[in-house]
Structure formats: structure tokens, C-alpha cells
Scaffold this motif. Structure first.
Motif, PDB file in Angstrom:
ATOM      1  N   LYS A 168      78.473  56.913  47.713  1.00  0.00           N
ATOM      2  CA  LYS A 168      77.775  56.233  48.817  1.00  0.00           C
ATOM      3  C   LYS A 168      76.416  56.978  49.412  1.00  0.00           C
ATOM      4  CE  LYS A 168      78.194  53.277  52.966  1.00  0.00           C
ATOM      5  NZ  LYS A 168      77.312  53.949  53.819  1.00  0.00           N
ATOM      6  N   THR A 169      76.684  58.231  50.019  1.00  0.00           N
ATOM      7  CA  THR A 169      75.810  58.876  50.757  1.00  0.00           C
ATOM      8  C   THR A 169      74.761  59.390  49.714  1.00  0.00           C
ATOM      9  OG1 THR A 169      77.316  59.799  52.215  1.00  0.00           O
ATOM     10  CG2 THR A 169      75.373  60.881  52.114  1.00  0.00           C
ATOM     11  N   ALA A 170      75.159  59.778  48.487  1.00  0.00           N
ATOM     12  CA  ALA A 170      74.338  60.030  47.403  1.00  0.00           C
ATOM     13  C   ALA A 170      73.292  59.360  46.833  1.00  0.00           C
ATOM     14  CB  ALA A 170      75.117  60.736  46.268  1.00  0.00           C
ATOM     15  N   GLN A 171      73.664  58.013  46.978  1.00  0.00           N
ATOM     16  CA  GLN A 171      72.878  56.933  46.374  1.00  0.00           C
ATOM     17  C   GLN A 171      71.904  56.626  47.621  1.00  0.00           C
ATOM     18  OE1 GLN A 171      75.571  53.703  45.845  1.00  0.00           O
ATOM     19  NE2 GLN A 171      75.587  54.115  43.534  1.00  0.00           N
ATOM     20  N   GLU A 172      72.283  56.673  49.125  1.00  0.00           N
ATOM     21  CA  GLU A 172      71.262  56.516  50.059  1.00  0.00           C
ATOM     22  C   GLU A 172      70.267  57.869  49.991  1.00  0.00           C
ATOM     23  OE1 GLU A 172      71.543  56.258  54.902  1.00  0.00           O
ATOM     24  OE2 GLU A 172      73.495  56.490  53.583  1.00  0.00           O
ATOM     25  N   VAL A 173      70.879  58.930  49.749  1.00  0.00           N
ATOM     26  CA  VAL A 173      69.989  60.109  49.722  1.00  0.00           C
ATOM     27  C   VAL A 173      68.842  59.843  48.515  1.00  0.00           C
ATOM     28  CG1 VAL A 173      69.696  62.532  49.065  1.00  0.00           C
ATOM     29  CG2 VAL A 173      71.499  61.820  50.797  1.00  0.00           C
ATOM     30  N   ASN A 174      69.395  59.581  47.518  1.00  0.00           N
ATOM     31  CA  ASN A 174      68.394  59.307  46.512  1.00  0.00           C
ATOM     32  C   ASN A 174      67.617  58.156  46.665  1.00  0.00           C
ATOM     33  OD1 ASN A 174      69.831  61.297  44.889  1.00  0.00           O
ATOM     34  ND2 ASN A 174      70.875  59.812  43.553  1.00  0.00           N
ATOM     35  N   ILE A 175      67.707  56.900  47.259  1.00  0.00           N
ATOM     36  CA  ILE A 175      66.862  55.988  47.563  1.00  0.00           C
ATOM     37  C   ILE A 175      65.861  56.442  48.460  1.00  0.00           C
ATOM     38  CG2 ILE A 175      66.665  53.789  48.722  1.00  0.00           C
ATOM     39  CD1 ILE A 175      69.201  53.098  47.318  1.00  0.00           C
ATOM     40  N   LEU A 176      66.128  57.158  49.681  1.00  0.00           N
ATOM     41  CA  LEU A 176      65.177  57.821  50.527  1.00  0.00           C
ATOM     42  C   LEU A 176      64.372  58.676  49.876  1.00  0.00           C
ATOM     43  CD1 LEU A 176      67.639  58.412  53.533  1.00  0.00           C
ATOM     44  CD2 LEU A 176      65.607  56.525  53.518  1.00  0.00           C
ATOM     45  N   ARG A 177      64.902  59.728  49.017  1.00  0.00           N
ATOM     46  CA  ARG A 177      64.138  60.655  48.712  1.00  0.00           C
ATOM     47  C   ARG A 177      62.917  60.434  47.612  1.00  0.00           C
ATOM     48  NH1 ARG A 177      66.634  66.734  47.185  1.00  0.00           N
ATOM     49  NH2 ARG A 177      64.592  66.344  46.119  1.00  0.00           N
ATOM     50  N   ASN A 178      63.389  59.403  46.558  1.00  0.00           N
ATOM     51  CA  ASN A 178      62.529  58.768  45.709  1.00  0.00           C
ATOM     52  C   ASN A 178      61.431  58.426  46.221  1.00  0.00           C
ATOM     53  OD1 ASN A 178      64.289  59.165  43.547  1.00  0.00           O
ATOM     54  ND2 ASN A 178      65.198  57.030  43.687  1.00  0.00           N
ATOM     55  N   ASP A 179      61.361  57.969  47.663  1.00  0.00           N
ATOM     56  CA  ASP A 179      60.059  57.160  47.894  1.00  0.00           C
ATOM     57  C   ASP A 179      59.213  58.400  48.760  1.00  0.00           C
ATOM     58  OD1 ASP A 179      60.426  54.576  47.206  1.00  0.00           O
ATOM     59  OD2 ASP A 179      61.451  54.014  49.194  1.00  0.00           O
ATOM     60  N   ILE A 180      60.183  59.293  49.357  1.00  0.00           N
ATOM     61  CA  ILE A 180      59.701  60.293  50.556  1.00  0.00           C
ATOM     62  C   ILE A 180      58.942  61.321  49.361  1.00  0.00           C
ATOM     63  CG2 ILE A 180      60.311  62.084  51.913  1.00  0.00           C
ATOM     64  CD1 ILE A 180      62.352  60.341  53.208  1.00  0.00           C
ATOM     65  N   ASP A 181      59.738  61.741  48.388  1.00  0.00           N
ATOM     66  CA  ASP A 181      59.248  62.705  47.673  1.00  0.00           C
ATOM     67  C   ASP A 181      57.935  62.498  46.750  1.00  0.00           C
ATOM     68  OD1 ASP A 181      61.488  63.975  48.472  1.00  0.00           O
ATOM     69  OD2 ASP A 181      62.464  64.438  46.542  1.00  0.00           O
ATOM     70  N   LYS A 182      57.910  61.452  46.447  1.00  0.00           N
ATOM     71  CA  LYS A 182      56.789  60.850  45.514  1.00  0.00           C
ATOM     72  C   LYS A 182      55.476  61.011  46.567  1.00  0.00           C
ATOM     73  CE  LYS A 182      54.787  57.083  42.827  1.00  0.00           C
ATOM     74  NZ  LYS A 182      55.054  55.512  42.536  1.00  0.00           N
ATOM     75  N   TYR A 183      55.697  60.309  47.835  1.00  0.00           N
ATOM     76  CA  TYR A 183      54.737  60.194  48.808  1.00  0.00           C
ATOM     77  C   TYR A 183      53.975  61.536  48.948  1.00  0.00           C
ATOM     78  CZ  TYR A 183      52.278  59.276  53.108  1.00  0.00           C
ATOM     79  OH  TYR A 183      51.024  59.335  53.942  1.00  0.00           O
TER      80      TYR A 183
END
Length: 524
Positions: free
Chosen positions: A463-478
């Protein structure tokens, strides 16, 4: 002693969530090694060879790199079968499309006995382990893997990095104890420095002055302004290489500092702004390669060997061997606040998810003993170098490839380590190819500035890994897009507050808290 004290406090690093996942509670799982009916016992030996008295067969799903030959033709697997009495059938899938084939195996539940060199992500290990498709390995490791156990005792961060929130180990990594195999060196053109009567730069200001001289004073002596003062791999590699000079670390495999037990994601910090402004100055004045955001990996490697580059970054000297005497390693330059850190350094546990045993495996004990050999110097030598006398020779106890196997074309045909991701030990003993004296000297320049501990990426629950992945996908790209624009001058630093505000809107504070929770539970 300090390392052992840390190990006791952090032995369960990344047991980081109150969410307890379901799954097997046994530390072995699978079906025991048993003798055929009517046959003598085929017990697994805990030491020595063969592993079993009567041959057994294992199916291993593996990634095969474009440069590799068939695994069945590699001397390591041919010889190891005779030593161990374990016959391995490799199910080879090419790198292109490998992830899809791996996903299909689990979706269809048509599982092999073992996943070898399969790059299971922490999320995949937790998901398939909790779902019962991968078996827990911690008890098997304790009882049948003395080499891996010894490494985890010496480097507690290994166990910490591969232990799930429920306390299980579902996959084991490659392990790199050799410091020079975990860093990109900072190479500078010594011949140019000598010609221009300059010293190796010790600060970022001195680095700037040296790069200006490389640009303007024709150090290669051809009468043309064709020198590249500094270059790096495509993307934000240059940020990673320079961040330590601005006090910016790379903990947990991310842009993270740990200060007084507080996790700080530094992408919106003033120190990061200073670094990007410095890189923008280099780029604007053509001191940083104009192609740093567009060239290919092949073009970057060619620049290393061209003799026209002043400063670049790479792990070893393989790509500029014909002109290697022109270069030497240098220490991280001290930044405007006196920071001098080698922030880019991989953790000891590398290549996560390199080996896992499935619930279909009837021989889990033999399977863990099979892989444990490669976590010794002897086993790693066989895997990386093949047969003594035929593929390599010993010099002062260290294996060196024979000339005909010392090229990037011939090596991948005899070893699965070429192409990356093979589960084994990379130590000083087996690294003559990537750790020659010049590389050792370059690493010594970095050693005083290396972190005492490099924390690997957290093993979050699903659950936490999915949350981290969702946040990082947007933040890292930006972050990558905007940082590239800041460096290239396409975005004014007048927009910095807007940049910071957008990161906050993308919930960077929430992401930071998830990493803080991971760190806090590790410290308990």
C-alpha cells in the motif's frame, strides 16, 4: 565495531509499516528436498560439494542481455552443474519485453522454480511473497547460506534493505563490497592541466576557472576550439555528480539528506537552487557540454575516449583505455559552504530482487545453497571469469582475463555478470577488470568523502509503495523537466518560488513523511 552497533539497531530496516501483510509465516516454504521413493536419502549438504548426492533439476527464469550468449554454454553453469549435482534449465527472456513476460508468469501462476537475474522490484517481492507465489527465505538463508549470512552480519544494511514490513525476505540482491564498484569517479584531463600549468581544482570556484582555461587555451594543441570542458551522461547525471559539493546527499536512492535524524527531500531547497545556478553558469558559458541533455550513451562514451574532454564521470576507465594516461581521478570539489561529499554511491546491496524461489520449487534448500556459492570469492570468480587457464590467469592471487576474453564482445559469452543484475558478490578479489590501479587511485580520492552508510531504497509494504510510486511519478518528472530548463537557461530563476510551490502542491511533504516514517522505524 561501529558498523556492528548500527546493525543491532537497524537489523529490521524497512520494517516500516504498521500494515501487516498476509502470507506464509514459515521461513522456508515450498516443498522439502526429498529422495525419490525407494532411493537413498538425498539430503542437502550444508557445506562442500556436491550439494545433493543424486542429481536434481531446477527451472530458472532469467533475463538475457543482448550481448550475452546462451547461459547453458557458459562455463560457470557447465562446471557448477558437475560440482553441485544441480541441473539448471534456464528459461531465457530477452531484455526487451522481459518485464511483460515476468508479469505474465505471475498472472498465469505458471511459475518456474527460481527467478534468476530477474530484477524483482521491492513492490513485486512484497506483493508476490504476501500472495504466496514467492517463499520466505530468511530461515533458509540462516541454515543453508553461510556466505550470505556472513555478509549480512558484516553489512547489516543488506538484511535491512531486503526485509519486508512483516519481517520476511522474499528476494536477495547482488552485493557490492568494493567501494570503487559503487561510485562514478570524477576524471580530469591531467595532460591538459600540466600543459596549462594548472592544479587539480579543490573548490567549485577553482573548477570553474579550470574549465574556462580548458575552453579558451587550446589544451589539445590542434588550433581549434573543439574541447569539451566538462560532460556527463544524459539527463540529470550532472546534478547527481555535483550535488555533494552543495551539501546534497542521495540517501534511500533518492534526493534525500538525513540531518539530525530528520529526512529532508532537498529538491525545493535553497542549496539545490545554488547548485542549479552554478550548473546554469557552466552551461551558459559553454563549460558544460551543450549536448548533455541530448547525446546518447554511445556518444557520451565516445567523448571519453576522444581526447577532447576535460572532465567527465564514470565508474571505471574501460572507455578511455587508449588514452588513460591522460586522466586521473579527483576529489569532490568543495562548494560555496565548504561541503565536500561523494553523494553518488550505490549501497552495498545492489541489483535488488536478483534471486527468488517460488512456491512451485520442490528443492528450496538446494536452491538457496546453489546461489550461496556465488556470494563467496571462489564462486564469484567462477561466475565472472570462467575457468582458470582457459579464460583467466591468476596474478598474485587475483584473476585476470586472458587477452582473448578481455573485451566487451567476448566476456558476455562466458559470464552472466556482463549485462548486469546477476546475483553474486563483487569484491576486490574479483574486480581486476573494473578496478585496475588507475581506478583504485581515483577511488582513493573519493574515499574520505564517502558516506559512512548508504541507505538502500526502503522496502515499503504494498500500500505504501503504491502511494510512494504515485507521488514520485509526478514529482520526479516535474523536477527533471524543470531542472533541465533551469540549467539550460530556458527557465528563469525568477520562477523559483513558483517551482517550490508546485512541488508542495504535488505533496512532496507527504512523500517526505513516508520516508521519515521508514527511517524512524529503522532507528527503533
Amino acid at each position: 565495531m561501529k558498523r556492528k552497533q548500527w546493525g543491532r539497531s537497524a537489523i529490521s530496516l524497512m520494517i516500516i509499516s504498521g500494515l501487516i501483510l498476509g502470507g506464509c509465516s514459515s521461513g522456508t516454504g515450498g516443498k522439502k528436498d526429498t529422495a525419490p521413493e525407494g532411493a537413498a536419502s538425498n539430503a542437502v549438504s550444508k557445506e562442500g560439494f556436491p550439494i545433493v548426492q543424486e542429481p536434481i533439476k531446477l527451472k530458472m527464469f532469467t533475463r538475457i542481455a543482448p550481448v550475452n550468449g546462451p547461459f547453458k554454454d557458459m562455463p560457470v553453469f557447465q562446471d557448477y552443474e558437475k560440482m553441485s549435482n544441480v541441473q539448471v534449465e534456464f528459461i531465457e527472456a530477452p531484455t526487451d519485453g522481459f518485464q511483460e513476460k515476468k508479469n505474465l508468469l505471475f498472472a498465469s501462476n505458471e511459475l518456474p522454480d527460481v527467478l534468476y537475474r530477474s530484477g524483482l522490484t521491492p513492490l513485486e517481492a512484497v506483493r508476490y511473497g504476501a500472495g504466496g507465489q514467492l517463499i520466505p527465505l530468511e530461515d533458509l538463508i540462516r541454515d543453508y547460506a553461510p556466505n550470505l549470512t556472513r555478509l549480512m552480519e558484516e553489512y547489516p544494511e543488506i538484511r535491512a534493505a531486503i526485509t519486508t514490513p512483516e519481517g520476511h525476505i522474499y528476494a536477495i540482491p547482488g552485493i557490492v563490497t568494493l567501494g570503487s564498484a559503487r561510485t562514478d569517479k570524477k576524471w580530469i584531463n591531467r595532460a591538459w592541466l600540466e600543459k596549462l600549468k594548472l592544479q587539480v581544482p579543490e573548490t567549485t570556484d577553482e573548477l570553474y576557472d579550470v574549465l574556462v582555461a580548458f575552453r579558451d587555451q587550446d589544451p589539445n594543441g590542434n588550433g581549434q576550439k573543439d574541447e569539451i570542458p566538462m560532460t556527463a551522461r544524459v539527463g540529470l547525471h550532472i546534478v547527481t555528480m555535483m550535488s555533494g559539493s552543495f551539501g546534497l546527499d542521495q540517501q534511500f536512492g533518492y534526493n534525500i539528506n538525513i540531518v539530525d535524524d530528520k529526512v529532508e527531500i532537498w529538491m525545493g531547497s535553497e542549496r539545490n537552487k545554488e547548485m542549479l545556478m552554478y550548473l546554469n553558469k557552466l552551461y551558459k558559458e559553454k563549460l558544460l557540454d551543450p549536448e548533455v541533455f541530448s547525446h546518447t550513451e554511445a556518444q557520451y562514451l565516445a567523448k571519453q575516449g576522444s581526447g577532447k574532454t576535460g572532465v567527465f564521470f564514470d565508474q571505471t576507465n574501460n572507455n578511455f583505455l587508449p588514452i588513460a594516461d591522460q586522466y586521473e581521478g579527483m576529489a569532490p570539489p568543495a562548494g560555496p559552504h565548504g561541503d565536500r561529499m561523494q553523494s553518488q554511491a550505490s549501497p552495498v546491496p545492489r541489483d535488488p530482487g536478483a534471486y527468488a524461489i517460488t512456491s512451485e520449487n520442490k528443492h528450496p534448500e538446494a536452491s538457496i545453497r546453489w546461489i550461496d556459492y556465488f556470494y563467496s570469492d571462489e564462486g564469484s570468480t567462477l561466475l565472472r571469469f570462467g575457468r582458470e587457464g582457459e579464460h583467466y590467469e591468476l596474478k598474485d592471487g587475483i584473476p585476470y582475463y586472458k587477452e582473448e576474453y578481455s573485451t566487451s564482445e567476448t566476456q558476455p559469452k562466458i559470464t552472466p555478470y556482463a549485462g548486469g543484475g546477476a546475483p553474486h558478490l563483487i569484491s576486490e578479489q574479483v574486480s581486476s577488470y573494473i578496478n585496475p590501479p588507475q581506478v583504485q587511485d581515483a577511488q582513493k580520492k573519493l574515499d574520505p568523502f564517502m558516506p559512512e552508510i548508504r541507505y538502500a531504497a526502503p522496502m515499503f509494504d504494498e500500500k505504501t509503495a503504491q502511494e510512494v510510486n504515485i507521488l514520485r511519478n509526478d514529482i520526479d518528472k516535474y523536477y527533471e523537466e524543470q531542472s533541465t530548463k533551469f540549467i539550460a537557461g530556458a527557465l528563469s530563476f525568477d520562477k523559483w518560488e513558483e517551482f517550490q510551490s508546485t512541488l508542495k502542491k504535488m505533496k512532496m511533504d507527504q512523500l517526505q513523511q513516508l520516508y521519515q516514517d521508514a527511517y524512524d522505524k529503522m532507528k527503533k
